[in-house]
Design an enzyme around this catalytic site. Sequence first.
Site, PDB file in Angstrom:
ATOM      1  N   HIS A  57      -4.653   0.908   0.662  1.00  0.00           N
ATOM      2  CA  HIS A  57      -5.472   2.048   1.055  1.00  0.00           C
ATOM      3  C   HIS A  57      -5.007   3.322   0.352  1.00  0.00           C
ATOM      4  O   HIS A  57      -3.938   3.376  -0.258  1.00  0.00           O
ATOM      5  CB  HIS A  57      -5.428   2.253   2.571  1.00  0.00           C
ATOM      6  CG  HIS A  57      -4.063   2.592   3.106  1.00  0.00           C
ATOM      7  ND1 HIS A  57      -3.068   1.642   3.243  1.00  0.00           N
ATOM      8  CD2 HIS A  57      -3.522   3.764   3.511  1.00  0.00           C
ATOM      9  CE1 HIS A  57      -1.981   2.220   3.724  1.00  0.00           C
ATOM     10  NE2 HIS A  57      -2.229   3.510   3.889  1.00  0.00           N
ATOM     11  N   ASP A  95      -4.687   7.281   1.804  1.00  0.00           N
ATOM     12  CA  ASP A  95      -4.635   7.863   3.148  1.00  0.00           C
ATOM     13  C   ASP A  95      -5.877   8.680   3.481  1.00  0.00           C
ATOM     14  O   ASP A  95      -6.327   9.519   2.687  1.00  0.00           O
ATOM     15  CB  ASP A  95      -3.401   8.753   3.287  1.00  0.00           C
ATOM     16  CG  ASP A  95      -2.107   7.952   3.247  1.00  0.00           C
ATOM     17  OD1 ASP A  95      -2.112   6.809   3.725  1.00  0.00           O
ATOM     18  OD2 ASP A  95      -1.102   8.480   2.739  1.00  0.00           O
ATOM     19  N   HIS A 140      -1.708   2.246  -1.851  1.00  0.00           N
ATOM     20  CA  HIS A 140      -0.403   1.761  -1.408  1.00  0.00           C
ATOM     21  C   HIS A 140      -0.551   0.883  -0.185  1.00  0.00           C
ATOM     22  O   HIS A 140      -1.569   0.901   0.517  1.00  0.00           O
ATOM     23  CB  HIS A 140       0.551   2.925  -1.112  1.00  0.00           C
ATOM     24  CG  HIS A 140       0.108   3.835   0.000  1.00  0.00           C
ATOM     25  ND1 HIS A 140      -0.800   4.859  -0.178  1.00  0.00           N
ATOM     26  CD2 HIS A 140       0.452   3.877   1.317  1.00  0.00           C
ATOM     27  CE1 HIS A 140      -0.999   5.491   0.960  1.00  0.00           C
ATOM     28  NE2 HIS A 140      -0.253   4.907   1.892  1.00  0.00           N
ATOM     29  N   ARG A 158       6.093  11.394   7.404  1.00  0.00           N
ATOM     30  CA  ARG A 158       5.176  11.662   6.299  1.00  0.00           C
ATOM     31  C   ARG A 158       4.451  12.974   6.527  1.00  0.00           C
ATOM     32  O   ARG A 158       3.996  13.261   7.645  1.00  0.00           O
ATOM     33  CB  ARG A 158       4.151  10.526   6.191  1.00  0.00           C
ATOM     34  CG  ARG A 158       3.265  10.603   4.955  1.00  0.00           C
ATOM     35  CD  ARG A 158       2.221   9.501   4.972  1.00  0.00           C
ATOM     36  NE  ARG A 158       1.125   9.820   5.880  1.00  0.00           N
ATOM     37  CZ  ARG A 158       0.210   8.933   6.286  1.00  0.00           C
ATOM     38  NH1 ARG A 158       0.281   7.680   5.892  1.00  0.00           N
ATOM     39  NH2 ARG A 158      -0.758   9.295   7.102  1.00  0.00           N
TER      40      ARG A 158
END
Length: 371
Positions: A171, A173, A327, A342
Amino acid sequence: MPVSEPQLALPERPPNLPHPEYQTPHGVSPLQSVRAAGLQYPNYTPFKLPNLTEKPFTDRGLSADPTKSRLLQAATAVTHLTPEIGTELAGLQLKDLTDEQKDDLARLVAERGVVFFRDQDLDVHQQIAFGAYFGDLHIHQMAGIIPDLPWVHPIYKDETAVNGRSHQIWHSDVSYEIQPPGLTLLKMDTLPNAGPEGGLAGGDTIWASGYALYESLSPTLRSFLETLEAKHSGLEQAEKALRTNGCLRRDPIETIHPVVRTHPVTKWKTLYVNENFTKEIIGLEKRIGDGILDALYRTVAEGYEFQVRWKWTKNAVAIWDNRATFHTGIFDYFPHLRHGLRVAPQAEKPYLDPESKTRKEALQQETGKNK
């Protein structure tokens, strides 16, 4: 005398955050401090945010030195991990970079897709301030947060993650947002003691280059894809939150983005669909559109020569560009704990510049000019 807290340029907090009495101490992982305060972690206490609207954005990489010399010459080692994607820099602390070096870093990430650093002395407040330099920080519509630092998305799985493999999907993000993230910073502070003898193993992350994957397609297919747009949806994610007694902070949205987009710094074309959030190609019969998407998803997953796999170590950091990479995390450590933090600065609304080129075309043209 007590040690004064460092003065950092943090974003303005939303006015209605949950648990207003809680404050994350400097220099302490929220994995410990939130629990010590008797609160749920990651925290899903409901609160509402206004819906996101399009805002002006200028990429910091546009101010970089094209040679990136201010950054690269300060590193003790520069290691390109694969020909297509991934670079590791040694001898640098992110919290100590100058603004000029941060600009060079933005360009390096735009070009190499993902850049890695090990042994970073960077607490969560410093991480937020660092990320905010590159753009407005995204607050996730439904993921767990740190109560007083909502811009941070804890990456957290433990013995309760019995369905963890369902998240192991390639995907980019939150691509359903109007302005999805550009540079994204993840620091891992707790690694799973997995493996046959309980050593540090498992939980690697793999990135794939959207530039290289797009270049691998035939010119005819590339020309066709450049005429297409696709729907990216946050509805399924929102429905899951409501179904599992989670929280939904904004109205869920679906957004139309080009199947091929242009990176504003490199001016290179990159593939921009992903299995997690892209639901359909606009204007094509469903069976035709789904067939194209399935083929592209398979290209992402099986294009091993366009991927880099990163073995995390404690306090390692990855900075990647969500506009030009895909990723996925490897869930091979159940039931052990894996935790990181994150932050994701938002970038521009995706667009395709018809004058932009593939990476190889641009580099060949540049080589020709320099002869």
